[in-house]
Design an enzyme around this catalytic site. Structure first.
Site, PDB file in Angstrom:
ATOM      1  N   MET A 174     -36.569  97.099 -20.742  1.00 44.81           N
ATOM      2  CA  MET A 174     -37.544  96.308 -19.981  1.00 44.81           C
ATOM      3  C   MET A 174     -38.564  95.679 -20.939  1.00 44.81           C
ATOM      4  SD  MET A 174     -37.996  98.159 -16.329  1.00 44.81           S
ATOM      5  CE  MET A 174     -39.218  99.350 -16.796  1.00 44.81           C
ATOM      6  N   HIS A 190     -40.604  99.563 -28.740  1.00 46.23           N
ATOM      7  CA  HIS A 190     -41.204 100.426 -29.758  1.00 46.23           C
ATOM      8  C   HIS A 190     -40.078 101.049 -30.587  1.00 46.23           C
ATOM      9  CE1 HIS A 190     -39.981 103.586 -27.051  1.00 46.23           C
ATOM     10  NE2 HIS A 190     -40.763 103.124 -26.088  1.00 46.23           N
ATOM     11  N   GLY A 211     -38.591 103.731 -30.465  1.00 45.27           N
ATOM     12  CA  GLY A 211     -37.524 104.367 -29.687  1.00 45.27           C
ATOM     13  C   GLY A 211     -36.450 103.357 -29.318  1.00 45.27           C
ATOM     14  N   HIS A 212     -36.855 102.170 -28.857  1.00 44.42           N
ATOM     15  CA  HIS A 212     -35.879 101.129 -28.527  1.00 44.42           C
ATOM     16  C   HIS A 212     -35.130 100.666 -29.785  1.00 44.42           C
ATOM     17  CE1 HIS A 212     -38.971 100.440 -25.265  1.00 44.42           C
ATOM     18  NE2 HIS A 212     -37.883 100.511 -24.545  1.00 44.42           N
ATOM     19  N   ARG A 215     -45.450 102.911 -21.752  1.00 50.46           N
ATOM     20  CA  ARG A 215     -46.632 103.217 -20.927  1.00 50.46           C
ATOM     21  C   ARG A 215     -47.731 103.937 -21.725  1.00 50.46           C
ATOM     22  NH1 ARG A 215     -42.451 103.630 -16.556  1.00 50.46           N
ATOM     23  NH2 ARG A 215     -42.985 101.936 -15.124  1.00 50.46           N
TER      24      ARG A 215
HETATM   25  O1  PAF Z   1     -35.055 102.534 -19.146  1.00 51.62           O
HETATM   26  C1  PAF Z   1     -35.321 101.349 -18.854  1.00 51.62           C
HETATM   27  O2  PAF Z   1     -35.984 100.625 -19.600  1.00 51.62           O
HETATM   28  C2  PAF Z   1     -34.831 100.792 -17.538  1.00 51.62           C
HETATM   29  O3  PAF Z   1     -34.855 101.753 -16.546  1.00 51.62           O
HETATM   30  C3  PAF Z   1     -33.455 100.121 -17.635  1.00 51.62           C
HETATM   31  C4  PAF Z   1     -32.364 101.127 -18.017  1.00 51.62           C
HETATM   32  C5  PAF Z   1     -33.490  99.008 -18.671  1.00 51.62           C
HETATM   33  C6  PAF Z   1     -33.060  99.517 -16.285  1.00 51.62           C
HETATM   34  O4  PAF Z   1     -33.984  98.567 -15.872  1.00 51.62           O
END
Ligand code: PAF
Length: 286
Positions: free
Chosen positions: A30, A34, A36-37, A189
């Site tokens: 979404m 950061h 983690g992503h 968040r």
């Molecule tokens: O974890 C997230 O960021 C969301 O829940 C996802 C998996 C992208 C679905 O919108």
């Protein structure tokens, strides 16, 4: 890295990579990325030849009083991080592209069992929203593998169940939670926390560690462990939403004979709801 906004462009770019014989890896997000992503994208880049990420703040998974409107949107910074992490294609659709007929009439995917309780109880409809958008994204990208964070432990269980139940030929990879030095799990968040709240937040992980240590030492009085940790969170100014010990694979409430356990917590700090978890294998600690 190419950024596309439409389904038509996404399908064309993926088809090209597929025609070149490439394995497709996918990381749905979404945004407001950061470390983690970044770790998820790096994992996808290690395992696949062509990495697709998506950034879509999915309205279907937010409750009416949640932070859909204020959820941070940081596209340019996100694009830089994705590029550096090895992403080849970013899908960044508008809401109308994903839900052209609106959300009320949208077909929904509902995963039974693992969606219930924990975040499923506190956020009604949340996992239907997640399962629906992830199903749509999987159908659009048709990846060979997809990478998700273990920080959203219940979400990962929902997605594994979804893929199994609907026979999707996609390998799901769960990546360990990335933490700040003081133990706080990285989350988009966390940016909502003021300085005082940020200083208090690491108690969440410390509480999980204390419970895990006691379980590892053979403690079986789950209720007392949970109550002590709840009191600790309350004293630190957090408002626990749930704090539970579950069996890791099924996510059902744990019993004294279970050996694979996961402790899951959600708590409010001011208006910010944070989640975390810690899994332990009692056979490995024995
Ligand atoms: O974890 C997230 O960021 C969301 O829940 C996802 C998996 C992208 C679905 O919108």
């Amino acid at each position: 890295m190419n950024t596309v906004k439409t389904i038509r462009e996404l399908r064309a770019a993926v088809a090209l990579a597929r025609a070149e014989g490439k394995q497709i890896g996918f990381v749905p997000t979404m945004g407001n990325l950061h470390a983690g992503h970044v770790a998820l994208v790096e994992k996808a880049a290690q395992r696949a030849d062509f990495v697709v990420a998506s950034i879509f703040v999915n309205p279907l998974q937010f409750g009416p009083s949640e932070d859909l409107g204020s959820y941070p949107r940081t596209l340019v910074a996100d694009q830089e991080k994705l590029l550096e992490a090895g992403c080849h294609l970013l899908f960044h659709p508008e809401v109308d592209e994903m839900y052209p007929d609106g959300m009320a009439s949208q077909t929904r995917v509902s995963v039974q069992g693992v969606s219930e309780g924990l975040c499923g109880a506190s956020r009604p409809g949340h996992f239907d929203g997640v399962a629906t958008v992830v199903t749509k994204l999987f159908n659009l990208v048709q990846p060979d593998l997809a990478v998700f964070g273990q920080k959203d432990f219940q979400q990962l269980a929902v997605i594994r169940t979804l893929v199994r139940d609907l026979n999707m030929p996609i390998q799901i990879i769960g990546e360990p939670t990335i933490r700040a030095e003081d133990g706080l799990a990285l989350s988009s968040r966390n940016g909502y926390l003021n300085a005082e709240q940020r200083a208090a937040a690491p108690i969440l992980y410390r509480s999980l560690q204390q419970i895990a240590t006691a379980l590892g030492a053979g403690e079986q009085d789950f209720a007392s462990l949970i109550e002590a940790a709840r009191q600790q969170l309350l004293s630190a100014g957090l408002r626990p939403d749930y704090l539970e010990i579950r069996e890791t694979n099924s996510l059902r409430p744990a019993t004294a004979t279970d050996r694979q356990l996961v402790i899951l917590v959600a708590a409010f700090l001011g208006g910010t709801r944070l989640i975390d978890n810690l899994a332990l294998d009692l056979d490995a600690t024995a």
